[in-house]
Write an enzyme that holds these catalytic residues in place. Structure first.
Site, PDB file in Angstrom:
ATOM      1  N   LYS A 257      11.148  94.653 -32.301  1.00 25.57           N
ATOM      2  CA  LYS A 257       9.840  94.292 -31.757  1.00 25.57           C
ATOM      3  C   LYS A 257       9.365  92.952 -32.347  1.00 25.57           C
ATOM      4  CE  LYS A 257       6.456  97.549 -30.872  1.00 25.57           C
ATOM      5  NZ  LYS A 257       5.358  98.431 -31.299  1.00 25.57           N
TER       6      LYS A 257
ATOM      7  N   CYS B  33      -5.149 108.418 -26.487  1.00 26.88           N
ATOM      8  CA  CYS B  33      -6.315 108.652 -27.349  1.00 26.88           C
ATOM      9  C   CYS B  33      -7.014 109.982 -27.111  1.00 26.88           C
ATOM     10  CB  CYS B  33      -7.317 107.528 -27.177  1.00 26.88           C
ATOM     11  SG  CYS B  33      -6.743 105.990 -27.892  1.00 26.88           S
TER      12      CYS B  33
END
Ligand code: UDX
Length: 468
Positions: free
Chosen positions: A39, A283
């Protein structure tokens, strides 16, 4: 906007990367740390691992001068005045938040502190996490006067995270000492003073130099609770309207009218009253469970949150049954599934109600022709393409020869579909819409049988056979 603050952001997921890009945008020097070498390499080379409006622009603008990427947490810590922890806090088997990544990062930071630092929790964490971080640092021998632990929760929605950051409703700063509060204030000063909105390339949004975001300075514990309580409340609002939608369906009323009427009460407000197939994402499901767990640990009954979860799970199954009832059975049927991400505007399929419904349809023998403007690649990691499951490049292709269209998220592109073209592609003109994107009367006029959530079924308007 002055010299700026030296900031390290640990974790370059949705929260970390957006925060890093936005801190650079408002004039700070940012080092973004991640232990995933692939990444970091990708980010250094100009790639952006997530789909987020304005993020590529901001990273391009600041890469190489104000934002860098590294795997070296030690060096990043040494050079930073503030270290934001934005690593994952996934749901553990018990429903509580798994704090092992935060724990590991805190221990590593402890080994590199030579001068005063503010360590800021950015990830959503249970109350008391700040005390744990403090303990970890102390146990690792860091003197008390060399650090403060603060909390600065984020309220970013995926897809609009950059705008949400730069044009926040409020900036919550939880700090215990004036020194920590002053540094946090300095970090957000370009926003709170309005200076940022006067800059030439400011990302546009609701805030302006005359109406900058307010700051709420609290204790760290209150800041931690504000985040959990806000997300749990919003999830409750969605579950509430979903049950009201089911009542509307049974009574023959329109939930959109009901939501509008409720939302006009300023105490309730119009937002987050969109009925649908339930909430998903990284979330709400996790935070509702974690907050419930926090209450449980304190021996406090919060059955309301269990209900919120139960309603959310049932809402997905209920929609699935609605699709089945419209088709009689799934076996041998071709279904065009529009939407795979947990909502429009993102490629994120975590806890996506859309994927869950697709899986249920597949299990009952349907052939699914799916299309999502951004999430197909991610979705195919969970549901690989095969004989039963196909990923198509546009909505009309997905609809070709299908027995029905099922709408599973709210991409703007879906609401703007050419209905004539869609109808021509379909085998039967049936649309089951889990996000209420269309006006039922307009759909009926276009010749569709249209089922949505909390609204009466609309049947195609036919030409009268016998004229009077
Ligand atoms: C949410 C919070 O909004 C944000 O403040 C927090 O920081 C992270 O969690 P996000 O998960 O990106 O953001 O998505 P959001 O736009 O809030 O939607 C969450 C889910 O609720 C989606 O599945 C969405 O489709 C659903 N939803 C939202 C509804 O079903 N009805 C609504 O009225 C609003």
């Amino acid at each position: 906007m002055g010299e700026g603050v030296s900031i390290a952001v640990v974790g370059s997921g949705y929260v970390g990367l957006v925060a890093a890009a936005c801190f650079a945008e408002i004039g700070h020097r940012v080092v973004c740390v991640d232990n995933d070498e692939g990444k970091v390499r990708m980010l250094r080379e100009g790639g952006v691992p997530i789909h987020e409006d304005y993020l590529p622009e901001l990273l391009n603008r600041h890469r190489a001068n104000r934002v860098e990427f590294t795997t070296d947490l030690k060096a990043a810590t040494e050079g930073a005045q503030a270290i934001f922890i934005a690593v994952g806090t996934p749901q553990s088997e018990t429903g509580s938040a798994d704090m092992s990544y935060v724990d590991a990062v805190a221990s590593e930071i402890a080994r590199s502190i030579g001068d005063y630092k503010v360590i800021v929790e950015k990830s959503t964490v249970p109350v008391y996490t700040n005390e744990w971080i403090r303990k970890v640092l102390e146990r690792n021998g860091v003197p008390q006067d060399l650090f403060d632990v603060a909390s600065n929760p984020e309220f970013l929605r995926e897809g609009t995270a950059v705008v949400d950051f730069l044009h926040a409703d409020r900036i919550v700063l939880g700090a215990e000492t004036e020194r920590a509060a002053a540094l946090l204030r300095a970090i957000y000063e370009p926003l709170t003073s309005g200076a940022y909105y006067r800059t030439a390339h400011a990302v546009p949004g609701a805030r302006s130099a005359d109406d900058p975001p307010p700051v709420l300075l609290t204790t760290t514990k209150a800041a931690e609770i504000i985040k959990h309580a806000s997300n749990a409340f919003l999830a409750a609002k969605i579950s509430f309207i979903n049950v009201v939608a089911n009542i509307c369906e049974a009574a023959g009323a329109d939930v959109e009218d009901v939501a509008r009427g409720m939302g006009m009460d300023t105490r309730i407000g119009p937002k987050f009253l969109r009925a649908g197939i339930g909430y998903g994402g990284s979330c709400f499901p996790k935070d509702v469970a974690a907050f419930r767990h926090v209450a449980e640990q304190m021996n406090i009954e919060f059955g309301l949150l269990e209900e919120v979860e139960k309603i959310n799970a049932e809402q997905k199954r209920r929609f699935f049954r609605k699709v089945r009832a419209a088709l009689w059975t799934f076996r041998g049927k071709k279904i065009a599934a529009l939407g795979l991400a947990f909502k429009g505007g993102t490629d994120d399929v975590r806890e996506s109600p859309a994927l869950e419904i697709v899986e249920l349809m597949l299990r009952e023998g349907a052939m699914v022709r799916a299309y999502d403007p951004a999430a197909a690649a991610r979705a195919s990691e969970t549901i690989p393409a095969g004989e039963q499951m196909q990923y198509l490049d546009d909505a009309y292709e997905a609809a070709r020869d299908a027995d029905a269209v099922v709408i599973l998220n709210d991409w703007q592109e879906f609401a703007e579909l050419d209905l004539k073209r869609l109808r021509a592609a379909l085998r039967y003109p049936i649309v089951v819409d889990g996000r209420n994107l269309f006006d039922p009367e307009a759909m009926a006029a276009q010749g569709f049988t249209y089922l949505s959530v909390g609204r009466p079924v609309a049947h195609p308007v036919r030409e009268a056979i016998h004229s009077r």
